[in-house]
Design a protein around this motif. Sequence first.
Motif, PDB file in Angstrom:
ATOM      1  N   PRO A 166       1.131  -0.931  -0.019  1.00  0.00           N
ATOM      2  CA  PRO A 166      -0.149   0.067  -0.237  1.00  0.00           C
ATOM      3  C   PRO A 166       1.098   1.350  -0.015  1.00  0.00           C
ATOM      4  CG  PRO A 166      -0.567  -2.047   1.720  1.00  0.00           C
ATOM      5  CD  PRO A 166       0.928  -1.881   1.011  1.00  0.00           C
ATOM      6  N   ALA A 167       0.102   2.303  -0.521  1.00  0.00           N
ATOM      7  CA  ALA A 167       1.194   3.519  -0.762  1.00  0.00           C
ATOM      8  C   ALA A 167       1.293   4.206   0.055  1.00  0.00           C
ATOM      9  CB  ALA A 167       0.808   4.644  -1.802  1.00  0.00           C
ATOM     10  N   ASP A 168       0.677   4.377   1.537  1.00  0.00           N
ATOM     11  CA  ASP A 168       0.393   4.776   2.708  1.00  0.00           C
ATOM     12  C   ASP A 168       1.473   3.667   3.684  1.00  0.00           C
ATOM     13  OD1 ASP A 168      -0.280   2.112   3.650  1.00  0.00           O
ATOM     14  OD2 ASP A 168      -2.346   3.288   4.084  1.00  0.00           O
ATOM     15  N   ARG A 169       2.127   2.972   3.399  1.00  0.00           N
ATOM     16  CA  ARG A 169       3.727   2.536   3.507  1.00  0.00           C
ATOM     17  C   ARG A 169       4.688   2.824   3.502  1.00  0.00           C
ATOM     18  NH1 ARG A 169       3.059  -3.664   4.594  1.00  0.00           N
ATOM     19  NH2 ARG A 169       4.955  -3.171   6.405  1.00  0.00           N
ATOM     20  N   VAL A 170       5.214   3.234   2.344  1.00  0.00           N
ATOM     21  CA  VAL A 170       5.904   4.380   2.381  1.00  0.00           C
ATOM     22  C   VAL A 170       5.660   5.168   1.646  1.00  0.00           C
ATOM     23  CG1 VAL A 170       6.826   1.551   1.259  1.00  0.00           C
ATOM     24  CG2 VAL A 170       6.097   3.364  -0.239  1.00  0.00           C
ATOM     25  N   GLY A 171       7.292   6.374   1.972  1.00  0.00           N
ATOM     26  CA  GLY A 171       7.680   7.713   1.239  1.00  0.00           C
ATOM     27  C   GLY A 171       7.579   7.287   0.302  1.00  0.00           C
ATOM     28  N   VAL A 172       8.013   8.370  -0.990  1.00  0.00           N
ATOM     29  CA  VAL A 172       7.931   8.553  -2.029  1.00  0.00           C
ATOM     30  C   VAL A 172       8.315  10.114  -2.357  1.00  0.00           C
ATOM     31  CG1 VAL A 172       8.289   8.022  -4.617  1.00  0.00           C
ATOM     32  CG2 VAL A 172       7.382   6.892  -3.514  1.00  0.00           C
ATOM     33  N   THR A 173       9.921  10.463  -2.430  1.00  0.00           N
ATOM     34  CA  THR A 173       9.926  12.129  -2.560  1.00  0.00           C
ATOM     35  C   THR A 173      10.601  12.193  -3.820  1.00  0.00           C
ATOM     36  OG1 THR A 173      11.526  12.409  -1.135  1.00  0.00           O
ATOM     37  CG2 THR A 173       9.499  12.819  -0.104  1.00  0.00           C
ATOM     38  N   VAL A 174      10.480  12.798  -4.625  1.00  0.00           N
ATOM     39  CA  VAL A 174      10.893  13.957  -5.819  1.00  0.00           C
ATOM     40  C   VAL A 174      11.804  14.612  -5.821  1.00  0.00           C
ATOM     41  CG1 VAL A 174      11.365  13.574  -8.658  1.00  0.00           C
ATOM     42  CG2 VAL A 174       9.712  11.391  -7.238  1.00  0.00           C
ATOM     43  N   HIS A 175      12.595  15.180  -6.264  1.00  0.00           N
ATOM     44  CA  HIS A 175      13.413  16.709  -6.992  1.00  0.00           C
ATOM     45  C   HIS A 175      14.105  16.464  -7.477  1.00  0.00           C
ATOM     46  CE1 HIS A 175      14.219  20.784  -5.253  1.00  0.00           C
ATOM     47  NE2 HIS A 175      15.555  20.705  -5.346  1.00  0.00           N
ATOM     48  N   ASP A 176      13.367  17.566  -8.502  1.00  0.00           N
ATOM     49  CA  ASP A 176      14.719  17.330 -10.178  1.00  0.00           C
ATOM     50  C   ASP A 176      15.243  16.135 -10.401  1.00  0.00           C
ATOM     51  OD1 ASP A 176      14.259  20.164  -9.839  1.00  0.00           O
ATOM     52  OD2 ASP A 176      16.328  20.616  -8.554  1.00  0.00           O
ATOM     53  N   GLN A 178      15.547  13.365  -9.018  1.00  0.00           N
ATOM     54  CA  GLN A 178      16.223  12.414  -7.576  1.00  0.00           C
ATOM     55  C   GLN A 178      14.909  12.108  -6.057  1.00  0.00           C
ATOM     56  OE1 GLN A 178      19.986  14.546  -6.033  1.00  0.00           O
ATOM     57  NE2 GLN A 178      19.728  16.042  -7.792  1.00  0.00           N
ATOM     58  N   VAL A 179      15.349  10.748  -6.409  1.00  0.00           N
ATOM     59  CA  VAL A 179      14.212  10.546  -5.671  1.00  0.00           C
ATOM     60  C   VAL A 179      14.460   9.516  -4.294  1.00  0.00           C
ATOM     61  CG1 VAL A 179      12.475   7.899  -5.259  1.00  0.00           C
ATOM     62  CG2 VAL A 179      13.235   9.209  -7.362  1.00  0.00           C
ATOM     63  N   THR A 180      13.948   9.893  -3.443  1.00  0.00           N
ATOM     64  CA  THR A 180      14.190   9.715  -1.749  1.00  0.00           C
ATOM     65  C   THR A 180      12.698   8.237  -1.918  1.00  0.00           C
ATOM     66  OG1 THR A 180      15.120  11.280  -1.616  1.00  0.00           O
ATOM     67  CG2 THR A 180      14.869   9.495   0.439  1.00  0.00           C
ATOM     68  N   LEU A 181      13.284   7.062  -1.270  1.00  0.00           N
ATOM     69  CA  LEU A 181      12.247   5.988  -0.299  1.00  0.00           C
ATOM     70  C   LEU A 181      12.362   5.991   0.735  1.00  0.00           C
ATOM     71  CD1 LEU A 181      12.961   3.099  -3.514  1.00  0.00           C
ATOM     72  CD2 LEU A 181      11.104   5.060  -3.571  1.00  0.00           C
ATOM     73  N   ASP A 182      11.610   6.243   1.166  1.00  0.00           N
ATOM     74  CA  ASP A 182      11.355   5.469   2.835  1.00  0.00           C
ATOM     75  C   ASP A 182       9.790   4.635   3.566  1.00  0.00           C
ATOM     76  OD1 ASP A 182       9.895   7.473   3.134  1.00  0.00           O
ATOM     77  OD2 ASP A 182      11.300   9.181   3.181  1.00  0.00           O
ATOM     78  N   GLY A 183      10.297   4.695   4.670  1.00  0.00           N
ATOM     79  CA  GLY A 183       9.145   3.712   4.635  1.00  0.00           C
ATOM     80  C   GLY A 183       9.262   2.317   4.999  1.00  0.00           C
ATOM     81  N   ARG A 188      12.571  -7.918   3.882  1.00  0.00           N
ATOM     82  CA  ARG A 188      14.041  -7.367   3.317  1.00  0.00           C
ATOM     83  C   ARG A 188      14.077  -7.181   1.591  1.00  0.00           C
ATOM     84  NH1 ARG A 188      19.635  -7.801   6.947  1.00  0.00           N
ATOM     85  NH2 ARG A 188      20.690  -6.256   5.311  1.00  0.00           N
ATOM     86  N   SER A 189      14.201  -8.738   1.534  1.00  0.00           N
ATOM     87  CA  SER A 189      15.140  -8.516   0.184  1.00  0.00           C
ATOM     88  C   SER A 189      13.610  -7.943  -0.870  1.00  0.00           C
ATOM     89  CB  SER A 189      14.291 -10.121  -0.631  1.00  0.00           C
ATOM     90  OG  SER A 189      12.504 -10.671  -0.506  1.00  0.00           O
ATOM     91  N   TRP A 190      12.471  -7.440  -0.416  1.00  0.00           N
ATOM     92  CA  TRP A 190      12.421  -5.594  -1.519  1.00  0.00           C
ATOM     93  C   TRP A 190      12.867  -4.970  -1.970  1.00  0.00           C
ATOM     94  CZ3 TRP A 190       6.120  -7.091  -0.250  1.00  0.00           C
ATOM     95  CH2 TRP A 190       5.967  -8.165  -0.976  1.00  0.00           C
ATOM     96  N   VAL A 191      13.712  -4.495  -1.060  1.00  0.00           N
ATOM     97  CA  VAL A 191      14.518  -3.454  -0.514  1.00  0.00           C
ATOM     98  C   VAL A 191      14.703  -2.846  -1.906  1.00  0.00           C
ATOM     99  CG1 VAL A 191      15.692  -2.044   0.231  1.00  0.00           C
ATOM    100  CG2 VAL A 191      14.443  -3.386   1.834  1.00  0.00           C
ATOM    101  N   PRO A 192      15.836  -3.839  -2.077  1.00  0.00           N
ATOM    102  CA  PRO A 192      16.962  -3.037  -3.215  1.00  0.00           C
ATOM    103  C   PRO A 192      16.036  -3.764  -4.438  1.00  0.00           C
ATOM    104  CG  PRO A 192      17.484  -6.110  -2.831  1.00  0.00           C
ATOM    105  CD  PRO A 192      16.651  -5.249  -1.498  1.00  0.00           C
ATOM    106  N   ILE A 193      15.239  -4.560  -5.119  1.00  0.00           N
ATOM    107  CA  ILE A 193      14.389  -4.417  -5.883  1.00  0.00           C
ATOM    108  C   ILE A 193      13.487  -2.698  -6.407  1.00  0.00           C
ATOM    109  CG2 ILE A 193      11.850  -5.725  -6.682  1.00  0.00           C
ATOM    110  CD1 ILE A 193      12.635  -8.487  -5.090  1.00  0.00           C
ATOM    111  N   HIS A 208      17.809   7.644  -3.837  1.00  0.00           N
ATOM    112  CA  HIS A 208      18.141   7.113  -2.408  1.00  0.00           C
ATOM    113  C   HIS A 208      17.059   6.781  -1.536  1.00  0.00           C
ATOM    114  CE1 HIS A 208      20.787   7.591   1.088  1.00  0.00           C
ATOM    115  NE2 HIS A 208      19.538   8.516   1.919  1.00  0.00           N
ATOM    116  N   ASN A 209      17.852   5.334  -1.342  1.00  0.00           N
ATOM    117  CA  ASN A 209      16.992   4.571  -0.754  1.00  0.00           C
ATOM    118  C   ASN A 209      16.790   4.268   0.630  1.00  0.00           C
ATOM    119  OD1 ASN A 209      15.610   1.631  -0.129  1.00  0.00           O
ATOM    120  ND2 ASN A 209      16.288   0.546  -1.353  1.00  0.00           N
TER     121      ASN A 209
END
Length: 236
Positions: A166-176, A178-183, A188-193, A208-209
Amino acid sequence: MHKRTVADVMTRTVVTARPDTGFAELVRLMTEHSVSALPVTDASGGVVGVVSEADLLAKESARADGAPHSLRALLRRHADKTRAAGTVAAELMSSPAVTTTEHTPVTTAARLMSEHRVKRLPVVTADGVLTGVVSRSDLLGVFLRGDDAIAEEIRHEVFERSLDTPADRVGVTVHDGQVTLDGTVERRSWVPIAAALSERVDGVVSVHNRLGWSWDDTGVTIPEAMVVDIRHEPRP
């Protein structure tokens, strides 16, 4: 996830030359249409070469005074003089032409341009017939997508659709771009995916993961006794 191809960004109305197009006409066409190169096509529309501003300017550079200072310069001067003697497109063009197809990903087309140091690629069918042209500016336009559009695609295509998160479990911010993923994702295997899939989204410059996970599945092993050989019928 839609990956943009050359067909999404190419120009379909193309100014072309024929093998017998003269030097002055080539100059006029480039100047009038503000293009730096012209595909040269035969009677059937097949691309037989490309004539560029550099090809035309070779006529002038070949007249420059001074002896070459290296073997490479000598070979270049000889090639320039040979090309400078040309009076029609067939004698001035670079051939065979470096081409691409409508189905080529824009990233592949950009790499092709870089490798061959060209600014435009004729787009051809499987039979080599010209259907358009793609330029550096066309490809760079992919990276001018709005940050909001990029973030929305990552939320929907990467997390909700590909990772069933669900999108509410993660944060996706983008600036120019450049993407930052959090949440938090489930495994764990899904993180690099998630990072790898996000990098493939058009317009993304970097990722930025910072994702966390609920369950570390990377150290899980299946006991040998639980392994089932599905290639054979189970024994009674």
